[in-house]
Design an enzyme around this catalytic site. Structure first.
Site, PDB file in Angstrom:
ATOM      1  N   TYR A  87      20.538 -24.448   9.458  1.00 33.31           N
ATOM      2  CA  TYR A  87      21.331 -25.502   8.899  1.00 33.31           C
ATOM      3  C   TYR A  87      21.257 -26.788   9.843  1.00 33.31           C
ATOM      4  O   TYR A  87      20.739 -27.742   9.508  1.00 33.31           O
ATOM      5  CB  TYR A  87      22.752 -24.976   8.816  1.00 33.31           C
ATOM      6  CG  TYR A  87      23.870 -26.148   8.443  1.00 33.31           C
ATOM      7  CD1 TYR A  87      23.807 -26.378   6.937  1.00 33.31           C
ATOM      8  CD2 TYR A  87      24.652 -26.777   9.211  1.00 33.31           C
ATOM      9  CE1 TYR A  87      24.691 -27.128   6.552  1.00 33.31           C
ATOM     10  CE2 TYR A  87      25.356 -27.958   8.649  1.00 33.31           C
ATOM     11  CZ  TYR A  87      25.498 -27.978   7.321  1.00 33.31           C
ATOM     12  OH  TYR A  87      26.245 -28.901   7.002  1.00 33.31           O
ATOM     13  N   SER A 111      25.169 -34.010   9.059  1.00 31.18           N
ATOM     14  CA  SER A 111      26.180 -33.165   9.684  1.00 31.18           C
ATOM     15  C   SER A 111      26.387 -33.472  11.068  1.00 31.18           C
ATOM     16  O   SER A 111      25.153 -33.992  11.882  1.00 31.18           O
ATOM     17  CB  SER A 111      25.938 -31.711   9.443  1.00 31.18           C
ATOM     18  OG  SER A 111      26.788 -30.963  10.120  1.00 31.18           O
TER      19      SER A 111
END
Length: 255
Positions: free
Chosen positions: A159, A146
């Site tokens: 995350y 990501s």
């Protein structure tokens, strides 16, 4: 000629969003695809089923109910690829979850859940698949990192930690498996319109404006944008590319 003709690919999280688009693209390009997900149908009612899309292009595929936090499910996923299609050439580690908390407010169970799916699950999928990928003449691992695996993101401690680990694990595995000619790369999507962020896009105007401000390209990404990049990494065209984290982010990380 189809770019993935005669290849066998496993895609985790294949029923929705980016995984749905990757599986569809791979099938269209000639791959036999193992659809690995905890659900067969997509999360959003507005999204078309990957099964329906693959049927339209006459692709070979099979669905395996797979929870990537369960090692037995992962073993069954890989065994299905080998038994039904004769081997394994491409592993796409797409399954992932995202909760939004600053570190001091992060419930331990949320931290553990993110690490179990995004990192531990990816590790176990690689561990199960790599012996078969080494036997392939076209062995490829494609991890989904990501932009938050490259830079920090607000209220996203767990995350960011999980995706940062995915980015560096990708580089590390690329070194270990280079002499066996298994390419290991990652994709780092930016803001892509999927079920994962649908509620925020619809209800959090301030967050939406922040995402728009930080994305130089005049639109958010679509799952197909990431799928096209995954196709490159799965194809012969990327044979000399390994250990790379490719941003698909409309310029977010260029700033």
């Amino acid at each position: 000629m189809a770019r993935l003709a005669d290849r066998v690919a496993v895609v985790t999280g294949a029923s929705s969003g980016i995984g749905n688009a990757i599986a569809t693209t791979f099938g269209r390009e000639g791959a036999s695809v193992v659809l690995a997900d905890v659900r067969r149908e997509p999360k959003l009612e507005s999204e078309r089923s990957v099964v329906e899309k693959l049927d339209e292009v006459d692709a070979e595929y099979t669905y395996v109910e797979t929870d990537v936090t369960d090692e037995r499910d992962i073993e069954a996923m890989v065994e299905t690829a080998v038994s039904e299609f004769g081997g394994l050439d491409v592993l796409v580690n797409n399954a992932g979850i995202y909760y939004q908390y600053p570190v001091d407010e992060t419930p331990t169970e949320a931290w553990d859940a993110i690490m179990d799916v995004n990192l531990r699950g990816l590790f176990h999928c690689c561990k199960a698949a790599l012996p078969h990928l080494e036997e392939s003449e076209n062995g490829k691992v494609i991890n989904l990192s990501s932009i938050y695996g490259l830079v920090g993101g607000g209220q996203s401690g767990a995350y960011c930690a999980s995706k940062g680990a995915v980015s560096n694990l990708t580089r590390q595995m690329a070194l270990d498996y280079a002499d066996r000619e298994v390419n290991v790369n990652a994709l780092a999507p930016g803001i892509v319109e999927t079920a994962q962020n649908a509620e925020w896009r619809e209800t959090d105007e301030d967050l939406l404006e922040d995402w728009q401000r930080r994305t130089p390209w005049p639109r958010f990404g679509q799952p197909e944008d990431v799928a096209d990049a995954a196709l490159f990494l799965a194809s012969d065209e990327s044979d000399f590319v390994t250990g790379h984290v490719l941003s698909v982010d409309g310029g977010w990380t260029a700033q």
